[in-house]
Design a protein around this motif. Sequence first.
Motif, PDB file in Angstrom:
ATOM      1  N   PRO A 291      19.179 -22.636 -45.020  1.00  0.00           N
ATOM      2  CA  PRO A 291      19.305 -21.778 -43.838  1.00  0.00           C
ATOM      3  C   PRO A 291      19.512 -22.616 -42.579  1.00  0.00           C
ATOM      4  CG  PRO A 291      17.335 -21.245 -45.100  1.00  0.00           C
ATOM      5  CD  PRO A 291      17.917 -22.480 -45.686  1.00  0.00           C
ATOM      6  N   ARG A 292      20.169 -22.051 -41.603  1.00  0.00           N
ATOM      7  CA  ARG A 292      20.461 -22.760 -40.364  1.00  0.00           C
ATOM      8  C   ARG A 292      19.608 -22.222 -39.223  1.00  0.00           C
ATOM      9  NH1 ARG A 292      26.930 -22.146 -40.600  1.00  0.00           N
ATOM     10  NH2 ARG A 292      27.242 -23.256 -42.528  1.00  0.00           N
ATOM     11  N   GLY A 293      19.400 -23.052 -38.211  1.00  0.00           N
ATOM     12  CA  GLY A 293      18.764 -22.638 -36.969  1.00  0.00           C
ATOM     13  C   GLY A 293      17.419 -21.982 -37.160  1.00  0.00           C
ATOM     14  N   ASN A 294      17.268 -20.826 -36.543  1.00  0.00           N
ATOM     15  CA  ASN A 294      15.994 -20.119 -36.552  1.00  0.00           C
ATOM     16  C   ASN A 294      15.720 -19.412 -37.866  1.00  0.00           C
ATOM     17  OD1 ASN A 294      15.446 -20.942 -33.982  1.00  0.00           O
ATOM     18  ND2 ASN A 294      16.268 -19.110 -33.031  1.00  0.00           N
ATOM     19  N   GLU A 295      16.608 -19.500 -38.823  1.00  0.00           N
ATOM     20  CA  GLU A 295      16.400 -18.845 -40.106  1.00  0.00           C
ATOM     21  C   GLU A 295      15.461 -19.643 -41.004  1.00  0.00           C
ATOM     22  OE1 GLU A 295      20.254 -18.326 -41.733  1.00  0.00           O
ATOM     23  OE2 GLU A 295      20.898 -16.989 -40.146  1.00  0.00           O
ATOM     24  N   ARG A 296      15.236 -20.912 -40.686  1.00  0.00           N
ATOM     25  CA  ARG A 296      14.372 -21.735 -41.527  1.00  0.00           C
ATOM     26  C   ARG A 296      12.932 -21.263 -41.380  1.00  0.00           C
ATOM     27  NH1 ARG A 296      16.472 -27.590 -39.907  1.00  0.00           N
ATOM     28  NH2 ARG A 296      14.611 -27.348 -38.663  1.00  0.00           N
ATOM     29  N   PRO A 297      12.162 -21.269 -42.436  1.00  0.00           N
ATOM     30  CA  PRO A 297      10.786 -20.759 -42.386  1.00  0.00           C
ATOM     31  C   PRO A 297       9.911 -21.444 -41.335  1.00  0.00           C
ATOM     32  CG  PRO A 297      11.460 -21.039 -44.645  1.00  0.00           C
ATOM     33  CD  PRO A 297      12.560 -21.607 -43.795  1.00  0.00           C
ATOM     34  N   PHE A 298      10.010 -22.768 -41.207  1.00  0.00           N
ATOM     35  CA  PHE A 298       9.192 -23.444 -40.210  1.00  0.00           C
ATOM     36  C   PHE A 298       9.563 -22.993 -38.809  1.00  0.00           C
ATOM     37  CE2 PHE A 298       8.499 -26.820 -37.114  1.00  0.00           C
ATOM     38  CZ  PHE A 298       7.114 -26.940 -37.201  1.00  0.00           C
ATOM     39  N   ASP A 299      10.860 -22.851 -38.532  1.00  0.00           N
ATOM     40  CA  ASP A 299      11.297 -22.424 -37.207  1.00  0.00           C
ATOM     41  C   ASP A 299      10.799 -21.013 -36.895  1.00  0.00           C
ATOM     42  OD1 ASP A 299      12.568 -24.823 -36.756  1.00  0.00           O
ATOM     43  OD2 ASP A 299      14.516 -24.099 -37.434  1.00  0.00           O
ATOM     44  N   MET A 300      10.843 -20.142 -37.887  1.00  0.00           N
ATOM     45  CA  MET A 300      10.346 -18.779 -37.683  1.00  0.00           C
ATOM     46  C   MET A 300       8.844 -18.804 -37.410  1.00  0.00           C
ATOM     47  SD  MET A 300      12.549 -16.432 -40.329  1.00  0.00           S
ATOM     48  CE  MET A 300      11.842 -17.170 -41.787  1.00  0.00           C
ATOM     49  N   TRP A 301       8.101 -19.613 -38.177  1.00  0.00           N
ATOM     50  CA  TRP A 301       6.662 -19.717 -37.982  1.00  0.00           C
ATOM     51  C   TRP A 301       6.341 -20.273 -36.591  1.00  0.00           C
ATOM     52  CZ3 TRP A 301       3.782 -24.123 -37.018  1.00  0.00           C
ATOM     53  CH2 TRP A 301       2.398 -23.946 -37.023  1.00  0.00           C
ATOM     54  N   LEU A 302       7.037 -21.343 -36.197  1.00  0.00           N
ATOM     55  CA  LEU A 302       6.797 -21.962 -34.901  1.00  0.00           C
ATOM     56  C   LEU A 302       7.090 -20.984 -33.764  1.00  0.00           C
ATOM     57  CD1 LEU A 302       6.034 -24.491 -33.310  1.00  0.00           C
ATOM     58  CD2 LEU A 302       8.439 -25.164 -33.421  1.00  0.00           C
ATOM     59  N   HIS A 303       8.191 -20.289 -33.863  1.00  0.00           N
ATOM     60  CA  HIS A 303       8.565 -19.298 -32.851  1.00  0.00           C
ATOM     61  C   HIS A 303       7.475 -18.248 -32.708  1.00  0.00           C
ATOM     62  CE1 HIS A 303      10.895 -15.823 -31.274  1.00  0.00           C
ATOM     63  NE2 HIS A 303      11.456 -16.771 -30.552  1.00  0.00           N
ATOM     64  N   LYS A 304       6.992 -17.748 -33.813  1.00  0.00           N
ATOM     65  CA  LYS A 304       5.951 -16.713 -33.809  1.00  0.00           C
ATOM     66  C   LYS A 304       4.655 -17.249 -33.200  1.00  0.00           C
ATOM     67  CE  LYS A 304       3.420 -13.679 -36.934  1.00  0.00           C
ATOM     68  NZ  LYS A 304       3.213 -13.286 -38.322  1.00  0.00           N
ATOM     69  N   GLN A 305       4.250 -18.454 -33.582  1.00  0.00           N
ATOM     70  CA  GLN A 305       3.007 -19.034 -33.081  1.00  0.00           C
ATOM     71  C   GLN A 305       3.085 -19.338 -31.583  1.00  0.00           C
ATOM     72  OE1 GLN A 305       0.175 -19.249 -34.854  1.00  0.00           O
ATOM     73  NE2 GLN A 305       1.334 -18.224 -36.447  1.00  0.00           N
ATOM     74  N   LEU A 306       4.213 -19.872 -31.125  1.00  0.00           N
ATOM     75  CA  LEU A 306       4.358 -20.173 -29.702  1.00  0.00           C
ATOM     76  C   LEU A 306       4.315 -18.901 -28.868  1.00  0.00           C
ATOM     77  CD1 LEU A 306       7.041 -22.994 -29.783  1.00  0.00           C
ATOM     78  CD2 LEU A 306       4.621 -23.226 -29.208  1.00  0.00           C
ATOM     79  N   HIS A 307       4.984 -17.853 -29.353  1.00  0.00           N
ATOM     80  CA  HIS A 307       4.938 -16.584 -28.626  1.00  0.00           C
ATOM     81  C   HIS A 307       3.525 -16.015 -28.622  1.00  0.00           C
ATOM     82  CE1 HIS A 307       8.969 -15.646 -27.263  1.00  0.00           C
ATOM     83  NE2 HIS A 307       9.403 -16.308 -28.322  1.00  0.00           N
ATOM     84  N   ALA A 308       2.810 -16.124 -29.727  1.00  0.00           N
ATOM     85  CA  ALA A 308       1.439 -15.612 -29.790  1.00  0.00           C
ATOM     86  C   ALA A 308       0.541 -16.344 -28.786  1.00  0.00           C
ATOM     87  CB  ALA A 308       0.886 -15.755 -31.207  1.00  0.00           C
ATOM     88  N   MET A 309       0.770 -17.637 -28.602  1.00  0.00           N
ATOM     89  CA  MET A 309      -0.083 -18.420 -27.709  1.00  0.00           C
ATOM     90  C   MET A 309       0.303 -18.282 -26.242  1.00  0.00           C
ATOM     91  SD  MET A 309      -0.932 -21.919 -29.871  1.00  0.00           S
ATOM     92  CE  MET A 309       0.492 -22.738 -29.247  1.00  0.00           C
ATOM     93  N   TYR A 310       1.606 -18.175 -25.928  1.00  0.00           N
ATOM     94  CA  TYR A 310       2.034 -18.312 -24.544  1.00  0.00           C
ATOM     95  C   TYR A 310       2.659 -17.074 -23.904  1.00  0.00           C
ATOM     96  CZ  TYR A 310       1.112 -23.219 -25.345  1.00  0.00           C
ATOM     97  OH  TYR A 310       0.506 -24.399 -25.638  1.00  0.00           O
ATOM     98  N   ASP A 311       2.933 -16.012 -24.629  1.00  0.00           N
ATOM     99  CA  ASP A 311       3.555 -14.833 -24.019  1.00  0.00           C
ATOM    100  C   ASP A 311       2.698 -14.240 -22.910  1.00  0.00           C
ATOM    101  OD1 ASP A 311       5.953 -14.854 -25.306  1.00  0.00           O
ATOM    102  OD2 ASP A 311       5.455 -13.275 -26.734  1.00  0.00           O
ATOM    103  N   GLU A 312       1.400 -14.164 -23.140  1.00  0.00           N
ATOM    104  CA  GLU A 312       0.509 -13.587 -22.136  1.00  0.00           C
ATOM    105  C   GLU A 312       0.507 -14.435 -20.861  1.00  0.00           C
ATOM    106  OE1 GLU A 312      -4.195 -12.439 -21.574  1.00  0.00           O
ATOM    107  OE2 GLU A 312      -3.396 -12.720 -23.587  1.00  0.00           O
ATOM    108  N   ILE A 313       0.476 -15.732 -21.018  1.00  0.00           N
ATOM    109  CA  ILE A 313       0.464 -16.632 -19.860  1.00  0.00           C
ATOM    110  C   ILE A 313       1.790 -16.569 -19.111  1.00  0.00           C
ATOM    111  CG2 ILE A 313       0.337 -19.063 -19.160  1.00  0.00           C
ATOM    112  CD1 ILE A 313      -1.550 -19.414 -21.623  1.00  0.00           C
TER     113      ILE A 313
END
Length: 74
Positions: A21-43
């Motif tokens: 898979p390319r770009g954001n389709e890779r499992p690690f990229d999807m996980w990282l995107h989700k975790q970063l949003h969970a931590m920083y969206d509120e801030i």
Amino acid sequence: MANNNDKPEGGRAASAARARPRGNERPFDMWLHKQLHAMYDEIASEPLPDDLLNLIEKDAAEQKNGSSDEPSEK
């Protein structure tokens, strides 16, 4: 001697190894995107402090008027 006519050309693993898979389709990229949003969206959605907004507005006004604390390049 065994006959390998029943296997697809190139073998099953060859095509699977190349189909990454390319770009954001890779499992690690999807996980990282989700975790970063969970931590920083509120801030990130918090409003900027008034002091910071005042500094930004002051700097923008100075840039518009052409006056600046930085020396001009000659």
